[in-house]
Enzyme design. Structure first.
Site, PDB file in Angstrom:
ATOM      1  NE  ARG A 470     -23.807 -13.948  10.270  1.00 48.18           N
ATOM      2  CZ  ARG A 470     -24.831 -14.154   9.171  1.00 48.18           C
ATOM      3  NH1 ARG A 470     -25.136 -12.960   8.722  1.00 48.18           N
ATOM      4  NH2 ARG A 470     -25.079 -15.326   8.629  1.00 48.18           N
ATOM      5  CD  GLU A 503     -23.826 -17.843  10.357  1.00 46.12           C
ATOM      6  OE1 GLU A 503     -24.790 -18.053   9.517  1.00 46.12           O
ATOM      7  OE2 GLU A 503     -23.864 -16.794  10.715  1.00 46.12           O
ATOM      8  CD  GLU A 514     -27.255 -13.668   6.262  1.00 48.08           C
ATOM      9  OE1 GLU A 514     -27.687 -12.851   6.866  1.00 48.08           O
ATOM     10  OE2 GLU A 514     -27.639 -14.783   5.977  1.00 48.08           O
ATOM     11  CG  ASP A 571     -30.362  -2.958  -1.936  1.00 49.10           C
ATOM     12  OD1 ASP A 571     -30.907  -2.061  -2.795  1.00 49.10           O
ATOM     13  OD2 ASP A 571     -30.639  -2.618  -0.781  1.00 49.10           O
ATOM     14  CG  HIS A 782     -35.210 -24.418   3.357  1.00 50.02           C
ATOM     15  ND1 HIS A 782     -34.385 -24.555   4.632  1.00 50.02           N
ATOM     16  CD2 HIS A 782     -36.038 -25.345   4.022  1.00 50.02           C
ATOM     17  CE1 HIS A 782     -34.522 -25.617   5.309  1.00 50.02           C
ATOM     18  NE2 HIS A 782     -35.872 -25.988   5.043  1.00 50.02           N
ATOM     19  CB  CYS A 784     -30.993 -22.583  -0.923  1.00 47.82           C
ATOM     20  SG  CYS A 784     -29.935 -22.309   0.111  1.00 47.82           S
TER      21      CYS A 784
END
Length: 816
Positions: A470, A503, A514, A571, A782, A784
């Site tokens: 990350r 994670e 993400e 975005d 969630h 997904c």
């Protein structure tokens, strides 16, 4: 051939064998007019006509006698009204004069049956109709000019160079129909009931013959005046009325759809000169037929709308109007980019070896009509009729996109696919087609991986796996993608699976969302220097002085392509010129209005300046830019540009060169690398064929309009909740009271992106599930599956507090 068409053709052979064609010099041995023809009784003629039909034998054209020819040259005009006594049998073509003569007589007699009979007879015969309403050769042969209101109002505001004109008259074949006379005639006769009925009957009678002539006899190849029939008929302003919609118009559309591409292109050019109101009327006529047919029928898996001959034919006719609208509008045909490279290696040959060459076709799909016209939909800056008006909502509702996609990719020769006419499809429908194409490609790559694994005895890698930290997301992603792009670019077309190191989340789509979001946040950081951000327009543009190498921009292009390929919304804030360039166009002066409005206005003022340009403005062909560190740099648009003044005569050249430098040359290396990466993922996609640039932006960025009331209507509930649960009522009250920024945070928390998908939030299908009784635990999600797990909090205030904490501080993935 259907039974009706075959019956009509056999009847034509029968009439030729019994009545002949009327030509005394006929040499066709199978025609009664030939001197060598042996007469046949009706039974023998019937048998012979079947034989000629099976052998596709020659059919004679209807011969017009000398008497008829003299009538055609205007002799019938000399006959007085008193001598006619209601007999117009000598009229074998129509003009404005002879129709006025007939109407004058019938008006005095208070009986229009004779005129109806004569007009109906001419409109029932292709030979006589195509010779009707011919423009006098001595008259001005220019095509009718577009109406004043078809000119776009913005043109006067944007300067002479704002929208380059594409003059269809320069390349179109002439149409010798006196179209203004035709319109005056229809205005007179359509209000007369007897003549209106005769026109309907005539169209029903003539259309099977038109269809046969075009499909089997290639009449347009030998007589280009055949197109006059379609020009004349389409000027009938009553074609949308019920008496036509049932039979006449569907049959006419079937005949028109048989026109070869050359004829359709010529028809589009001719219609493009008719002006906005006439083109819109024709568009509405075909749209009404499609809608009327769709709502009048029921379709299912065994009876698809693709098999409806009327809908298919009307769509093909609408396609001609669509390109007429493009040709009549504002077109930029001179700024196409170079041909794209082929980024595929040997994978297609493997698909061919596995018998899948029809599914994985090499090269882009070609639109034959665009090829014939030399104009593409992407060349249109502003059509006469907005693109959105060609979308038929009724058709989109009944179209089974999975079946249509199969026809588009595999059975195109035997089955019609509406994706060959993408203008009629909504963005939502197109998105479904693109989704199927991407998924089939992913599954194909999995099968190839399994094949390789068996052959080479190693572990299969069915997914494109990215493992990133990350805190080092840019470095990790770029290193991994660069290795894949260099060693095996085919892996880029596998389904993306992202894992954040440390994670526990399993990527079912949410983690990928993400990843893209975090990646873009860092890559568009102005401190990196790859893109410049304009505070006024809120848009990013490539930095001409970027210190990054081409490989970095290629990897960004790959990421953008992967987002489309894996149905993730990004975005990103690019000007529209980026999407136009990705679709194969170069940036021009018009594109500056979006990217740099201040510069665009300055250049427009230069073009509109009426005083002495050279003395008053003192400009040269040298421009000033700023580098990455804000220092000014000079650039010559021409050699020794600082010594070449901008004058009234060369200011257009200056504007064009200025825009070309800003949008193309100054960022050529960066954009070429960016586009290369994008095409490494999307080169085989039908996206370029199906989408316009503004639709590609919607596909990548989603909708900026967030309608949470639409989301509320489509949200489903589970675990004990329903729309009447008090917690759910409180939840929506809270959401609707949020600011726009908080709504975006909620959307990001629940779905992984703060943008609405194509079609708006109503297409999102969110699920809210009860996650136990009142508790101090925060809501979870969630991403997904767009699922929100919401405890049944004891009060509305507590629900608001817990929800705000969740959407504000949420980050990372873990197993619950």
């Amino acid at each position: 051939m259907n039974k009706s068409a075959a019956k009509t053709l056999i009847e034509r052979y029968f009439r030729q064998l019994t009545d002949g064609c009327g030509n005394a010099s006929c040499t066709n041995e199978c025609c009664a007019s030939s001197q060598n023809f042996e007469p046949l009784d009706k039974n023998a003629a019937a048998i012979k006509s079947l034989e000629l039909f099976k052998n596709n034998a020659k059919l004679c054209d209807l011969h017009i006698s000398k008497k008829d020819v003299s009538s055609a040259s205007g002799v019938d005009r000399q006959i007085s009204l008193e001598d006619r006594k209601g007999d117009f049998s000598d009229i074998h073509h129509l003009t404005e004069d002879n129709i006025c003569t007939m109407l004058s007589f019938c008006e005095k007699a208070h009986d229009y049956s004779a005129a109806a009979q004569a007009i109906g007879r001419v409109f029932s015969n292709s030979e006589t109709l195509m010779r009707s309403f011919k423009r006098d050769k001595a008259e001005n042969t220019k095509e009718p000019q577009p109406e004043n209101h078809s000119k776009q109002p913005e043109e006067s505001e944007m300067g002479a160079a704002a929208f380059p004109k594409y003059d269809a008259r320069d390349i179109s074949d002439s149409c010798d129909v006196d179209i203004n006379a035709v319109r005056r005639v229809f205005e007179k006769i359509l209000s007369i009931e007897e003549i209106q009925a005769a026109l309907v009957d005539a169209l029903i009678f003539i259309t099977p013959n038109l269809e046969l002539d075009l499909e089997y006899l290639d009449v347009y190849e030998t007589n280009h005046d055949y197109l006059n029939i379609f020009v004349i008929v389409m000027e009938n302003t009553n074609l949308h009325s019920p008496e036509y919609l049932e039979v006449a118009l569907p049959q006419f559309c079937k005949a028109m759809s048989k026109l070869p591409e050359e004829a359709q292109a010529r028809l589009a050019r001719v219609w493009s000169q008719f002006g906005l109101s006439h083109i819109r009327r024709m568009m509405e006529t075909f749209q009404q037929l499609i809608t009327f047919t769709v709502v009048s029928n029921e379709y299912d898996a065994d009876d698809l709308v693709n098999d409806d001959e009327t809908v298919v034919a009307a769509t093909k006719c609408l396609k001609v109007v669509f390109y007429a609208s493009i040709l009549g509008g504002e077109i930029d045909v001179g700024h196409n980019e170079e041909e794209e490279e082929d980024y595929d290696s040997e994978e297609l040959s493997l698909h061919e070896l596995m018998g899948e060459e029809r599914i994985y076709k090499r090269g882009p799909r070609v639109n034959p009509l665009e090829t014939e016209l030399g104009v593409r939909a992407i060349d249109s800056r502003k059509p006469l009729i907005p693109f959105e008006e060609f979308v038929n909502d009724s058709l989109n509702e009944v179209l089974e996109m999975d079946k249509d996609f199969t026809f588009f990719k595999v059975d195109g020769e035997s089955k019609f696919s509406f994706q060959t006419c993408p203008f009629i499809l909504s963005v939502i429908t197109k998105n479904q087609g693109l989704y199927y194409d991407n998924r089939i490609r992913m599954y194909g790559e999995r099968r190839l991986t399994a094949f390789y694994s068996m052959m080479q005895g190693r572990e299969p890698t069915p997914f494109l796996e990215l493992k990133v930290r990350r805190d080092h997301i840019i470095d990790d992603a770029m290193i991994r993608l660069e290795i894949i792009a260099m060693e095996n670019p085919c892996d880029l077309k596998k389904q993306l699976v992202v894992e954040f190191e440390g994670e526990q989340g399993v990527d079912e789509g949410g983690i990928s969302k993400e990843f893209f979001q975090l990646f873009l946040e860092e890559i568009f950081n102005p401190d990196i220097g790859m893109f410049r951000y304009d505070e006024d327009t809120k848009l990013f543009w490539f930095s001409p002085s970027s210190l990054e190498n081409d490989a970095q921009f290629t990897l960004i292009g790959i990421v953008l392509g992967l987002a489309i390929y894996n149905s993730c919304i990004l975005d990103v804030h690019f000007p529209m010129v980026v999407y136009r360039k990705l679709m194969g166009k170069k940036g021009t002066y018009q594109d500056l209005a979006d990217l740099n409005p201040i510069l665009f206005k300055s250049l427009r003022n230069l073009l509109d300046y009426t005083e002495n340009v050279q003395d008053d403005l003192m400009l040269t062909f040298q421009i000033s830019q700023t580098d990455l560190f804000g220092n000014p740099t000079l650039h010559d648009l021409k050699e020794k540009g600082d010594h070449i003044p901008v004058t009234k005569e060369n200011r257009q050249e200056f504007v064009d060169m200025y825009a070309d430098y800003i949008l193309n040359k100054s960022v050529e290396c960066q954009f070429r690398a960016f586009k290369k990466g994008f095409l490494m993922v999307t080169s085989e996609s039908p996206m370029k064929y199906l989408y316009r640039p503004e639709e590609v932006e919607l596909l990548i960025c989603g909708s900026r309009k967030l309608d949470f009331y639409a989301l509320e209507k489509t949200t489903e509930y589970d675990g004990g909740y329903n729309k009447d649960s008090q917690t759910i009522k409180d939840f929506w009250d809270i959401i609707h009271s949020f600011s726009e920024e908080k709504k975006k945070l909620f959307l990001q928390f629940t779905t992984g992106t703060d943008r609405a998908p194509v079609g708006g939030l109503g297409k999102l299908k969110m699920i809210i599930a009860r996650n136990g009784p009142d508790t101090d635990r925060l809501p979870t999600s969630h991403t997904c599956f767009n699922a929100l797990l919401l405890p049944e909090y004891s009060s509305k205030e507590k629900l608001r507090e817990q929800l705000l904490k969740a959407i504000t501080y949420a980050k990372g993935f873990g197993l619950l």
